[in-house]
Design a protein around this motif. Structure first.
Motif, PDB file in Angstrom:
ATOM      1  N   LYS A 279     -14.892  -3.933  39.759  1.00 60.42           N
ATOM      2  CA  LYS A 279     -14.161  -2.674  39.556  1.00 60.42           C
ATOM      3  C   LYS A 279     -15.045  -1.675  38.810  1.00 60.42           C
ATOM      4  CE  LYS A 279     -11.594  -5.360  36.940  1.00 60.42           C
ATOM      5  NZ  LYS A 279     -10.429  -5.895  36.261  1.00 60.42           N
ATOM      6  N   THR A 280     -14.619  -0.409  38.855  1.00 61.90           N
ATOM      7  CA  THR A 280     -15.218   0.636  38.034  1.00 61.90           C
ATOM      8  C   THR A 280     -14.129   1.198  37.146  1.00 61.90           C
ATOM      9  OG1 THR A 280     -16.880   1.222  39.705  1.00 61.90           O
ATOM     10  CG2 THR A 280     -16.391   2.871  38.037  1.00 61.90           C
ATOM     11  N   ILE A 281     -14.317   1.101  35.840  1.00 60.32           N
ATOM     12  CA  ILE A 281     -13.263   1.469  34.890  1.00 60.32           C
ATOM     13  C   ILE A 281     -13.839   2.361  33.801  1.00 60.32           C
ATOM     14  CG2 ILE A 281     -11.705  -0.500  35.161  1.00 60.32           C
ATOM     15  CD1 ILE A 281     -13.288  -1.967  33.101  1.00 60.32           C
ATOM     16  N   SER A 282     -12.976   3.157  33.199  1.00 60.28           N
ATOM     17  CA  SER A 282     -13.422   4.004  32.095  1.00 60.28           C
ATOM     18  C   SER A 282     -13.581   3.148  30.843  1.00 60.28           C
ATOM     19  CB  SER A 282     -12.417   5.127  31.835  1.00 60.28           C
ATOM     20  OG  SER A 282     -11.226   4.610  31.282  1.00 60.28           O
ATOM     21  N   PHE A 283     -14.550   3.483  30.020  1.00 58.73           N
ATOM     22  CA  PHE A 283     -14.735   2.768  28.755  1.00 58.73           C
ATOM     23  C   PHE A 283     -13.478   2.881  27.888  1.00 58.73           C
ATOM     24  CE2 PHE A 283     -19.262   2.751  29.708  1.00 58.73           C
ATOM     25  CZ  PHE A 283     -19.693   1.582  29.100  1.00 58.73           C
ATOM     26  N   LYS A 284     -12.855   4.049  27.948  1.00 53.59           N
ATOM     27  CA  LYS A 284     -11.680   4.272  27.115  1.00 53.59           C
ATOM     28  C   LYS A 284     -10.564   3.271  27.439  1.00 53.59           C
ATOM     29  CE  LYS A 284      -8.544   7.979  25.666  1.00 53.59           C
ATOM     30  NZ  LYS A 284      -8.152   9.388  25.876  1.00 53.59           N
ATOM     31  N   HIS A 285     -10.435   2.899  28.715  1.00 51.69           N
ATOM     32  CA  HIS A 285      -9.395   1.961  29.132  1.00 51.69           C
ATOM     33  C   HIS A 285      -9.571   0.583  28.482  1.00 51.69           C
ATOM     34  CE1 HIS A 285      -6.626  -0.239  31.722  1.00 51.69           C
ATOM     35  NE2 HIS A 285      -7.600  -1.091  31.989  1.00 51.69           N
ATOM     36  N   LEU A 286     -10.808   0.240  28.137  1.00 53.25           N
ATOM     37  CA  LEU A 286     -11.093  -1.082  27.586  1.00 53.25           C
ATOM     38  C   LEU A 286     -10.629  -1.229  26.148  1.00 53.25           C
ATOM     39  CD1 LEU A 286     -14.710  -1.454  29.014  1.00 53.25           C
ATOM     40  CD2 LEU A 286     -12.693  -2.702  29.782  1.00 53.25           C
ATOM     41  N   PHE A 287     -10.310  -0.112  25.511  1.00 54.06           N
ATOM     42  CA  PHE A 287      -9.871  -0.163  24.109  1.00 54.06           C
ATOM     43  C   PHE A 287      -8.347  -0.108  24.052  1.00 54.06           C
ATOM     44  CE2 PHE A 287     -14.229   1.083  23.897  1.00 54.06           C
ATOM     45  CZ  PHE A 287     -14.707   0.579  22.696  1.00 54.06           C
ATOM     46  N   GLN A 288      -7.746  -1.172  23.528  1.00 55.54           N
ATOM     47  CA  GLN A 288      -6.291  -1.238  23.381  1.00 55.54           C
ATOM     48  C   GLN A 288      -5.940  -1.840  22.030  1.00 55.54           C
ATOM     49  OE1 GLN A 288      -4.135  -3.115  26.537  1.00 55.54           O
ATOM     50  NE2 GLN A 288      -5.012  -1.840  28.132  1.00 55.54           N
ATOM     51  N   ARG A 289      -5.036  -1.177  21.352  1.00 57.64           N
ATOM     52  CA  ARG A 289      -4.574  -1.718  20.071  1.00 57.64           C
ATOM     53  C   ARG A 289      -3.616  -2.898  20.325  1.00 57.64           C
ATOM     54  NH1 ARG A 289      -5.642   0.644  15.527  1.00 57.64           N
ATOM     55  NH2 ARG A 289      -6.597   2.730  15.491  1.00 57.64           N
ATOM     56  N   PRO A 290      -3.640  -3.897  19.448  1.00 59.58           N
ATOM     57  CA  PRO A 290      -2.707  -5.015  19.618  1.00 59.58           C
ATOM     58  C   PRO A 290      -1.295  -4.593  19.218  1.00 59.58           C
ATOM     59  CG  PRO A 290      -3.919  -5.259  17.575  1.00 59.58           C
ATOM     60  CD  PRO A 290      -4.514  -4.066  18.275  1.00 59.58           C
ATOM     61  N   PHE A 291      -0.323  -5.322  19.676  1.00 58.45           N
ATOM     62  CA  PHE A 291       1.043  -5.082  19.214  1.00 58.45           C
ATOM     63  C   PHE A 291       1.116  -5.397  17.721  1.00 58.45           C
ATOM     64  CE2 PHE A 291       1.887  -5.364  23.708  1.00 58.45           C
ATOM     65  CZ  PHE A 291       2.906  -4.449  23.894  1.00 58.45           C
ATOM     66  N   PRO A 292       1.944  -4.677  16.976  1.00 52.74           N
ATOM     67  CA  PRO A 292       2.030  -4.919  15.528  1.00 52.74           C
ATOM     68  C   PRO A 292       2.428  -6.364  15.208  1.00 52.74           C
ATOM     69  CG  PRO A 292       3.155  -2.889  16.139  1.00 52.74           C
ATOM     70  CD  PRO A 292       2.806  -3.577  17.415  1.00 52.74           C
ATOM     71  N   LYS A 293       1.812  -6.913  14.163  1.00 54.37           N
ATOM     72  CA  LYS A 293       2.157  -8.237  13.638  1.00 54.37           C
ATOM     73  C   LYS A 293       1.965  -9.351  14.660  1.00 54.37           C
ATOM     74  CE  LYS A 293       5.598  -6.202  10.540  1.00 54.37           C
ATOM     75  NZ  LYS A 293       7.033  -6.194  10.135  1.00 54.37           N
TER      76      LYS A 293
END
Length: 423
Positions: free
Chosen positions: A343-357
């Motif tokens: 695939k070709t994906i944006s770098f920004k898409h690879l960054f995701q915050r975890p759900f709290p706690k």
């Protein structure tokens, strides 16, 4: 009123010009960097563009051939890509590149030998040699100094320039345009059928050789970085092999060191410093992107190999691994894309915050993938409601999701509700 003077000490942090340029270049996408170097090569005499020079690393990265390139080329690049700089001496290549700057979008040369010699004395025959090389390029007529010259160049290329055609072009172009055949017949002696055939041939010529060549085409996503899998390992390759075509001009460096004119020397020094810093900051950009991609690979290896969901990953996480500030990481990933064999994906898409706690173990992508699998494997006669899906995902991840969030994810995945899925 009493007037008092007080002294205070403050610590201020200011960025140097070099640091500002470095950050700006880091934020550029591959296409924007391509355009920057192209523009700089047109304005800075020390920036030499030689399209036949290629980096030997990765065998010219031939696996990139299938990637659509931006290729919004300038007229100058279009010209220089047709010749080999090795066939020119340093003075010839310097003047030829200079002339290419003055070819307009129609294909006409807009500067004369007299105008050049007013700025810089030229060796005898140098201008004629470079002009001849320019006018030998495609399409026929490029490098012409006038409409008459353009038409003659096209006919001469095809060995069709006759005395009759030359006379019509030199003295009767206006009459041909205004359809004044009778005046042409009176002035040009010869059979009318032969004159008419010559006029018809002139009308078929292209008065603007480059017309239509630089029209905008469909845009494509251009990957800035490519990850290539090599067995159990990976290889990070930047999609900028074309940058090897740009280098510092030895010819102008020598001129800068030998000139005795202080104003010329100052001008050269300014352009030389700008060119040197630009190359330096481009190399810093390469190292930063390479280290950044390596760090991302270590966090998202399964996802990049199409073997698992995205893992929670923040700018701060990668900044710690690379040894940079999170704001620098943010600049690095701006408007950039990563290509893998899958695939070709944006770098920004690879960054995701975890759900709290959740101790940073659950990402939005993981929940969406699990949601899609549950619906894919459900009993089509008794599909899951959003409430049931919420309960199943809560048990699976041991985290309390809201029904509204699961409904939102289902809509993002373009999956209809249970009533529509019922068969």
């Amino acid at each position: 009123m009493d007037t008092n003077l007080t002294l205070s000490q403050k610590e201020l942090q200011k960025l140097s010009t070099n640091q500002i340029q470095s950050l700006n270049i880091l934020a550029l996408s591959t296409e924007s960097l391509y355009n920057l170097l192209q523009k700089e090569s047109e304005e800075n005499p020390f920036m030499e563009y030689s399209p036949n020079q290629r980096s030997s690393a990765h065998n010219d990265t031939s696996f990139l051939d299938f990637v659509a390139a931006p290729e919004e080329r300038s007229v100058k690049q279009f010209i220089l890509e047709q010749v080999n700089s090795a066939n020119f001496t340093k003075p010839q290549w310097a003047l030829f590149s200079y002339l290419a700057d003055y070819v307009d979008s129609r294909g006409y040369l807009t500067i004369t030998e007299e105008e050049i010699t007013e700025k810089l004395p030229l060796p005898a025959g140098l201008f004629d040699f470079c002009l001849c090389r320019l006018q030998e390029l495609d399409p026929a007529g490029i490098g012409a100094t006038s409409l008459k010259d353009c038409l003659k160049l096209q006919l001469r290329r095809n060995h069709k320039l006759t005395p009759l055609l030359e006379k019509l072009i030199d003295h009767h172009l206006s009459d041909i345009g205004k359809q004044k055949r009778s005046q042409i017949y009176q002035s040009v002696k010869g059979p009318k059928t032969k004159i008419d055939a010559a006029i018809a041939l002139i009308k078929k010529l292209n008065p603007a050789p480059l017309s239509g060549i630089f029209e905008a085409e469909a845009s494509y996503i251009i990957p800035d970085v490519i990850i290539q899998f090599t067995g159990t390992d990976h290889e990070v390759i930047l999609n900028d092999s074309w940058s090897a075509s740009y280098s510092m001009s030895d010819y102008y460096v020598r001129m800068m060191r030998t000139t005795t004119d202080e104003s010329v020397k100052e001008y050269f020094q300014t352009k030389y410093t700008r060119c040197r810093l630009l190359f330096y900051n481009i190399e810093r950009r390469r190292k930063t992107l390479h280290a950044l991609t390596d760090a991302i690979w270590n966090c998202q290896q399964d996802y990049l190999q199409n073997q698992g969901p995205l893992q929670p990953m923040t700018l701060s996480d990668i900044a710690k691994k690379v040894g940079l500030h999170p704001s620098t990481i943010s600049r690095s990933i701006k408007d950039k894309y990563l290509q893998t064999p899958h695939k070709t994906i944006s770098f920004k898409h690879l960054f995701q915050r975890p759900f709290p706690k959740t101790k940073e173990t659950i990402s939005k992508d993981a929940v969406q993938q699990s949601l899609a699998r549950l619906i894919e494997n459900e009993d089509v006669k008794h599909p899951y409601s959003d409430a049931q899906l919420t309960a199943l995902l809560t048990d699976q991840f041991e985290y309390s999701f809201s029904r509204r969030l699961i409904q939102k994810y289902r809509e993002i995945l373009h999956i209809s509700n249970s009533y529509s899925r019922h068969q």
